[in-house]
Enzyme design. Sequence first.
Site, PDB file in Angstrom:
ATOM      1  N   MET A 156      31.371 -28.050  17.494  1.00 25.60           N
ATOM      2  CA  MET A 156      29.955 -28.199  17.843  1.00 25.60           C
ATOM      3  C   MET A 156      29.230 -28.998  16.759  1.00 25.60           C
ATOM      4  SD  MET A 156      29.210 -26.623  20.677  1.00 25.60           S
ATOM      5  CE  MET A 156      30.266 -25.713  21.794  1.00 25.60           C
TER       6      MET A 156
ATOM      7  N   SER B 161      24.632 -20.405  14.007  1.00 29.10           N
ATOM      8  CA  SER B 161      24.394 -20.604  12.576  1.00 29.10           C
ATOM      9  C   SER B 161      23.200 -21.516  12.345  1.00 29.10           C
ATOM     10  CB  SER B 161      25.640 -21.204  11.924  1.00 29.10           C
ATOM     11  OG  SER B 161      26.680 -20.258  11.938  1.00 29.10           O
TER      12      SER B 161
ATOM     13  N   CYS C 259      33.072 -22.322   9.012  1.00 27.42           N
ATOM     14  CA  CYS C 259      33.170 -23.296  10.097  1.00 27.42           C
ATOM     15  C   CYS C 259      34.139 -24.402   9.663  1.00 27.42           C
ATOM     16  CB  CYS C 259      31.790 -23.882  10.399  1.00 27.42           C
ATOM     17  SG  CYS C 259      31.854 -25.203  11.600  1.00 27.42           S
TER      18      CYS C 259
ATOM     19  N   LYS D 256      31.378 -14.219   6.701  1.00 26.28           N
ATOM     20  CA  LYS D 256      32.398 -14.549   7.705  1.00 26.28           C
ATOM     21  C   LYS D 256      33.409 -15.508   7.090  1.00 26.28           C
ATOM     22  CE  LYS D 256      33.037 -15.859  12.530  1.00 26.28           C
ATOM     23  NZ  LYS D 256      32.364 -16.161  13.798  1.00 26.28           N
TER      24      LYS D 256
END
Lengths: 258, 299
Positions: free
Chosen positions: B66, B41, B124, B159
């Site tokens: 991450m 991303s 995320c 997403k």
Amino acid sequence: MRPIHSKITEIIEESPNVRTFFFDTQFEAAIPGQFVMVWVHGTDEVPMTLSGKNSITVQKVGDATSRMFELGIGDHMGLRGPFGRGFTIPGNGENVLFIAGGVGAAPIAPLADIVKARGIEGRTILGSRCCDELLFRERFDCGRVDITTDDGSEGRGGFVTDQLAEMDTSDYDRIYVCGPEIMMYKVFEILKARNVHVKTEFSLHRYFKCGIGVCGACSMDPEGLCVCRDGPVFNGGELEGSEFGHYERDSSGRKCHF
Amino acid sequence: MKIAGIELKNPTILASGIMGTTGAALVRMSRNGAGAVVTKSIGPVPKKGHNNPSMVELECGYINAMGLPNPSYTGFCEEIGIAKSKTDAPLIASIFGGNATEFTEVAKGLLSSKPDCFELNVSCPHAEGYGASVGTEPDLVHEITASVVDAVDVPVWVKLTPNVTDITSIGRAAESAGASAVVAINTVRGMAIDIHSGYPILGNRFGGLSGPAVKPVAVKCVYDLYEALDVPVIGVGGITCPEDAIEMMLAGASAVEIGSAVHDDTQIFEKVNKGIDTYLQKYGYSYTEDITGLSHEMI
């Protein structure tokens, strides 16, 4: 695997900026050149090649290593590993040459231990900035050792490459190299010019995030090989035409040229 | 096969965040059989991500945080260019931002490198102000999607996060804003603690769970989204073998993304593709489209 809660059992001050930490966790199956992810609780987790079955040798360079230097015997760190591809163990009867610069002697020393134990002849070029920073001299006692120091305080004044340039390397079956990348690249250039670079193995360093070959943070151009999984040890032939010696990437993925 | 606006070489796609840091890594995955690849991303400014540990293998899967490390869109165009020049697999640029303006800025900024599609990361689970922070609000997802769809001339996928009460409401918001497909799911919020030291294992303390443990969650989300939407659903979450991919397709996935399984097998795409072909042949189907959503007809 989850990190193994490991107790520090001994600390040896190798030089003002380098210490070896011994743990109560043994990585018996580890191959020289493989690494562990070292979790310094509350600070960070960093890759360190094993300098022995239960030890890492650390240079104080950043947050995690500075915090490590505050720890004492009885304190704990988390260890995951061993990970990655190590050095090829030389066969009996092979001639081997070790070229180590600074703390780069740490991953090669366990290989020298094996060479010594098997009675294989191994020659070493061991370099550092000054005599205080020469690492593991006694462990390379498996043949002739040529010492170089940048400031001339011991051995030959200059770099390991000065010594290498004057040596005949045609008789060596395997040449193992670890040190700062610029040093390794100069070694690579000399050996490539002699067309013996395919006999070499280099232990590389890159910024690791996952450490297990998934995230791609340490992937190298142009083949996309992960240093953490496909390395950290690479054959010289694999490094031809790669980013090796030219640039690495920081934690955001930006290129940083050497 | 044409799915959600792009021509896939096969129905297995490299998921975002996996081997997507460099153009070379993306090319490697496409050579290993991925029908398309999704980048890591990319956001508006360079980010170094969270401190390590950032990904740890657990007994049931993987947990990661991450922290969206990336060199920003200005730093990433070159990598997309490399990937585009060395593979004919479609390249899907995953992007993130804190709001519609940032998402659109990143999408426009990457357009010159000619990605084949954008995948909006509104899912995320561990980046404050980004990802799921915006992806749990249908209105925000609608606004972001519409803004990017307006600004680009390639398909836009969204997403989705499973960390919501009703994923279909978010899916509908994306669809009504012009998304060509939805991708389900991103990781499931989770945490692991080292019982010996007492420290949470991830540098960020908590993160997202992926791998086999989340597959049933993903299958349910895909099943629900297939019922609720007209646009294709791309299934992702815990796929490690052909059977997993087929199960996801029966639930309603038109294609699948594969992530963590790259850890055990970098050739996973080839393996899953072969297995899907064998399955289709065995049961007398011609195309994967023939089995997409088939389980919905079984009741």
